[in-house]
Design a protein around this motif. Structure first.
Motif, PDB file in Angstrom:
ATOM      1  N   UNK A 190     -31.229  -5.328  36.126  1.00 33.89           N
ATOM      2  CA  UNK A 190     -29.813  -5.568  35.818  1.00 33.89           C
ATOM      3  C   UNK A 190     -29.578  -6.992  35.293  1.00 33.89           C
ATOM      4  N   UNK A 191     -30.261  -7.955  35.904  1.00 30.07           N
ATOM      5  CA  UNK A 191     -30.030  -9.351  35.516  1.00 30.07           C
ATOM      6  C   UNK A 191     -30.375  -9.602  34.048  1.00 30.07           C
ATOM      7  N   UNK A 192     -31.280  -8.788  33.498  1.00 30.75           N
ATOM      8  CA  UNK A 192     -31.701  -8.976  32.099  1.00 30.75           C
ATOM      9  C   UNK A 192     -31.078  -7.967  31.155  1.00 30.75           C
ATOM     10  N   UNK A 193     -30.165  -7.178  31.625  1.00 35.47           N
ATOM     11  CA  UNK A 193     -29.713  -6.039  30.828  1.00 35.47           C
ATOM     12  C   UNK A 193     -28.623  -6.475  29.844  1.00 35.47           C
ATOM     13  N   UNK A 194     -28.851  -6.265  28.541  1.00 34.58           N
ATOM     14  CA  UNK A 194     -27.815  -6.646  27.568  1.00 34.58           C
ATOM     15  C   UNK A 194     -26.541  -5.838  27.782  1.00 34.58           C
ATOM     16  N   UNK A 195     -25.407  -6.470  27.569  1.00 35.08           N
ATOM     17  CA  UNK A 195     -24.120  -5.813  27.815  1.00 35.08           C
ATOM     18  C   UNK A 195     -23.960  -4.580  26.916  1.00 35.08           C
ATOM     19  N   UNK A 196     -24.558  -4.631  25.705  1.00 31.46           N
ATOM     20  CA  UNK A 196     -24.451  -3.488  24.783  1.00 31.46           C
ATOM     21  C   UNK A 196     -25.159  -2.269  25.373  1.00 31.46           C
ATOM     22  N   UNK A 197     -26.284  -2.503  26.040  1.00 27.66           N
ATOM     23  CA  UNK A 197     -27.053  -1.385  26.614  1.00 27.66           C
ATOM     24  C   UNK A 197     -26.269  -0.764  27.776  1.00 27.66           C
ATOM     25  N   UNK A 198     -25.624  -1.634  28.561  1.00 24.46           N
ATOM     26  CA  UNK A 198     -24.797  -1.116  29.667  1.00 24.46           C
ATOM     27  C   UNK A 198     -23.679  -0.243  29.095  1.00 24.46           C
ATOM     28  N   UNK A 199     -23.032  -0.729  28.039  1.00 24.82           N
ATOM     29  CA  UNK A 199     -21.946   0.032  27.418  1.00 24.82           C
ATOM     30  C   UNK A 199     -22.426   1.359  26.858  1.00 24.82           C
ATOM     31  N   UNK A 235     -23.016   3.873  29.676  1.00 25.18           N
ATOM     32  CA  UNK A 235     -21.749   4.397  30.211  1.00 25.18           C
ATOM     33  C   UNK A 235     -21.105   5.355  29.208  1.00 25.18           C
ATOM     34  N   UNK A 236     -21.198   5.028  27.918  1.00 20.27           N
ATOM     35  CA  UNK A 236     -20.574   5.875  26.885  1.00 20.27           C
ATOM     36  C   UNK A 236     -21.258   7.235  26.789  1.00 20.27           C
ATOM     37  N   UNK A 237     -22.600   7.232  26.702  1.00 19.47           N
ATOM     38  CA  UNK A 237     -23.323   8.494  26.438  1.00 19.47           C
ATOM     39  C   UNK A 237     -23.420   9.349  27.701  1.00 19.47           C
ATOM     40  N   UNK A 238     -23.647   8.701  28.851  1.00 19.37           N
ATOM     41  CA  UNK A 238     -23.942   9.470  30.068  1.00 19.37           C
ATOM     42  C   UNK A 238     -22.713   9.797  30.910  1.00 19.37           C
ATOM     43  N   UNK A 239     -21.605   9.079  30.670  1.00 14.80           N
ATOM     44  CA  UNK A 239     -20.428   9.284  31.527  1.00 14.80           C
ATOM     45  C   UNK A 239     -19.185   9.629  30.694  1.00 14.80           C
ATOM     46  N   UNK A 240     -18.851   8.750  29.736  1.00 16.69           N
ATOM     47  CA  UNK A 240     -17.611   8.983  28.982  1.00 16.69           C
ATOM     48  C   UNK A 240     -17.718  10.244  28.121  1.00 16.69           C
ATOM     49  N   UNK A 241     -18.828  10.386  27.392  1.00 15.82           N
ATOM     50  CA  UNK A 241     -18.952  11.541  26.479  1.00 15.82           C
ATOM     51  C   UNK A 241     -18.922  12.874  27.232  1.00 15.82           C
ATOM     52  N   UNK A 242     -19.697  13.051  28.327  1.00 13.50           N
ATOM     53  CA  UNK A 242     -19.597  14.338  29.027  1.00 13.50           C
ATOM     54  C   UNK A 242     -18.218  14.592  29.636  1.00 13.50           C
ATOM     55  N   UNK A 243     -17.537  13.531  30.048  1.00 12.02           N
ATOM     56  CA  UNK A 243     -16.179  13.729  30.584  1.00 12.02           C
ATOM     57  C   UNK A 243     -15.251  14.223  29.464  1.00 12.02           C
ATOM     58  N   UNK A 244     -15.360  13.610  28.279  1.00  9.00           N
ATOM     59  CA  UNK A 244     -14.497  14.035  27.164  1.00  9.00           C
ATOM     60  C   UNK A 244     -14.876  15.436  26.679  1.00  9.00           C
ATOM     61  N   UNK A 245     -16.182  15.729  26.662  1.00  7.45           N
ATOM     62  CA  UNK A 245     -16.610  17.082  26.257  1.00  7.45           C
ATOM     63  C   UNK A 245     -16.071  18.109  27.253  1.00  7.45           C
ATOM     64  N   UNK A 246     -16.167  17.771  28.535  1.00  6.94           N
ATOM     65  CA  UNK A 246     -15.666  18.686  29.567  1.00  6.94           C
ATOM     66  C   UNK A 246     -14.165  18.907  29.405  1.00  6.94           C
ATOM     67  N   UNK A 247     -13.437  17.829  29.119  1.00  7.07           N
ATOM     68  CA  UNK A 247     -11.986  17.970  28.932  1.00  7.07           C
ATOM     69  C   UNK A 247     -11.675  18.937  27.787  1.00  7.07           C
ATOM     70  N   UNK A 248     -12.386  18.764  26.673  1.00  5.29           N
ATOM     71  CA  UNK A 248     -12.149  19.643  25.511  1.00  5.29           C
ATOM     72  C   UNK A 248     -12.481  21.097  25.849  1.00  5.29           C
ATOM     73  N   UNK A 249     -13.570  21.310  26.589  1.00  6.58           N
ATOM     74  CA  UNK A 249     -13.989  22.679  26.924  1.00  6.58           C
ATOM     75  C   UNK A 249     -13.048  23.300  27.957  1.00  6.58           C
ATOM     76  N   UNK A 250     -12.661  22.512  28.965  1.00  3.83           N
ATOM     77  CA  UNK A 250     -11.791  23.043  30.029  1.00  3.83           C
ATOM     78  C   UNK A 250     -10.472  23.548  29.442  1.00  3.83           C
ATOM     79  N   UNK A 251      -9.948  22.845  28.434  1.00  3.19           N
ATOM     80  CA  UNK A 251      -8.691  23.297  27.807  1.00  3.19           C
ATOM     81  C   UNK A 251      -8.850  24.715  27.269  1.00  3.19           C
ATOM     82  N   UNK A 252     -10.043  25.038  26.720  1.00  2.00           N
ATOM     83  CA  UNK A 252     -10.291  26.406  26.197  1.00  2.00           C
ATOM     84  C   UNK A 252     -10.578  27.369  27.337  1.00  2.00           C
ATOM     85  N   UNK A 253     -11.327  26.913  28.351  1.00  3.19           N
ATOM     86  CA  UNK A 253     -11.634  27.802  29.483  1.00  3.19           C
ATOM     87  C   UNK A 253     -10.352  28.248  30.188  1.00  3.19           C
TER      88      UNK A 253
END
Ligand SMILES: NC(=O)c1ccc[n+]([C@@H]2O[C@H](COP(=O)([O-])OP(=O)(O)OC[C@H]3O[C@@H](n4cnc5c(N)ncnc54)[C@H](OP(=O)(O)O)[C@@H]3O)[C@@H](O)[C@H]2O)c1
Length: 241
Positions: A94-103, A106-124
């Motif tokens: 963590x101490x050496x982790x570039x801020x871009x990599x952290x972002x 978070x974007x690919x593993x957390x934000x994107x699946x949450x947004x994909x789920x939101x889009x799918x749930x609306x249809x479900x």
């Protein structure tokens, strides 16, 4: 409920490809996406012209993801299942982790699946129900040095699973996670053979996971007439006990 279309993110290779082939073999229509096409995507499109859809885009592109979900809904008249599988792994102290990599994590593993789920749930919700399976990781439950942010995203998806299950249980949408142990793939290729061997030796079944180990659990969570929601199923040969 009539199982029709299932969206599986990141189906171009690794675990996602195994899941895509398995769900196709169950007779469902399958739609998947990844940033890059692979020869397997062309082969499946040829083999299943009416039941398979692949589109190349980055899950950071929310507009492309929404358009894709709308297209799947229109093409097959509903969305029965969603498997949130696409993710990236980065090992950094963590101490050496570039801020871009952290972002990016978070974007690919957390934000994107949450947004994909939101889009799918609306249809479900329009279709009267569905099944959602989030592929997380034992890193969401146990500590692994140099995998702190990855672990946070996977633990975050397990927490998302539980609260979404509460929110949607009464609407016929069941939400669960499968948390695999380490298996050989492009993602885990940064682990040295020595590290994988240590994990194997600590595993009661004396072998690492393989993608196919997840299929019985996936079948239960996607297709069985059970009464299971809000749960995380660890599939790791007992290595985390
Ligand atoms: N391998 C392990 O040891 C292990 C252990 C526990 C849990 N898991 C979890 O299992 C799942 C699958 O892992 P894997 O090992 O099969 O990974 P993998 O071989 O690296 O495959 C990841 C898939 O996701 C896609 N993807 C990645 N970033 C994307 C983005 N920004 N937009 C769209 N698609 C994207 C990739 O395609 P592109 O790169 O072309 O976009 C690929 O299809 C992940 O959720 C992972 O966290 C893996």
């Amino acid at each position: 409920m009539n199982p029709n279309a299932v969206i599986i993110s990141g189906g171009s290779r690794g675990l996602g490809l195994v899941l895509v082939k398995h769900v196709l073999a169950r007779g469902c229509a399958v739609a998947t996406f990844a940033r890059s096409a692979t020869p397997d995507m062309a082969a499946l499109a040829k083999e299943f012209p009416d039941r398979f859809l692949f589109e190349p885009f980055d899950s950071a592109n929310t507009a492309a993801m929404d358009t894709f979900v709308g297209k799947v809904f229109a093409k097959w008249g509903g969305i029965y299942g969603l498997v949130n599988n696409a993710a990236i792994g980065q090992d950094h102290l963590l101490a050496n982790m570039p801020v871009e990599v952290i972002g990016q994590l978070l974007d690919v593993n957390l934000k994107a699946p949450i947004l994909l789920t939101r889009a799918v749930v609306r249809r479900m919700l329009l279709g009267g129900g569905g099944r959602i399976v989030n592929i997380t990781s034992i890193c969401g439950q146990r500590g692994y040095a140099a995998l702190t942010v990855y672990s946070a995203t996977k633990g975050g998806m397990d927490a998302f699973t539980r609260s979404l299950a509460r929110e949607l249980g009464g609407r016929g949408i069941w939400v669960n996670s499968i948390a695999p142990g380490f298996f050989p793939s492009a993602m885990s290729s940064s682990l040295a053979a020595r590290q994988l061997d240590t994990i194997r030796r600590r595993t009661p079944t004396e072998r690492l996971c393989k993608e196919e180990d997840l299929l019985p659990v996936l079948d239960t969570l996607l297709f069985a007439e059970s009464n299971i929601t809000g749960m995380t199923y660890v599939v790791d040969g007992g290595s985390s006990i």
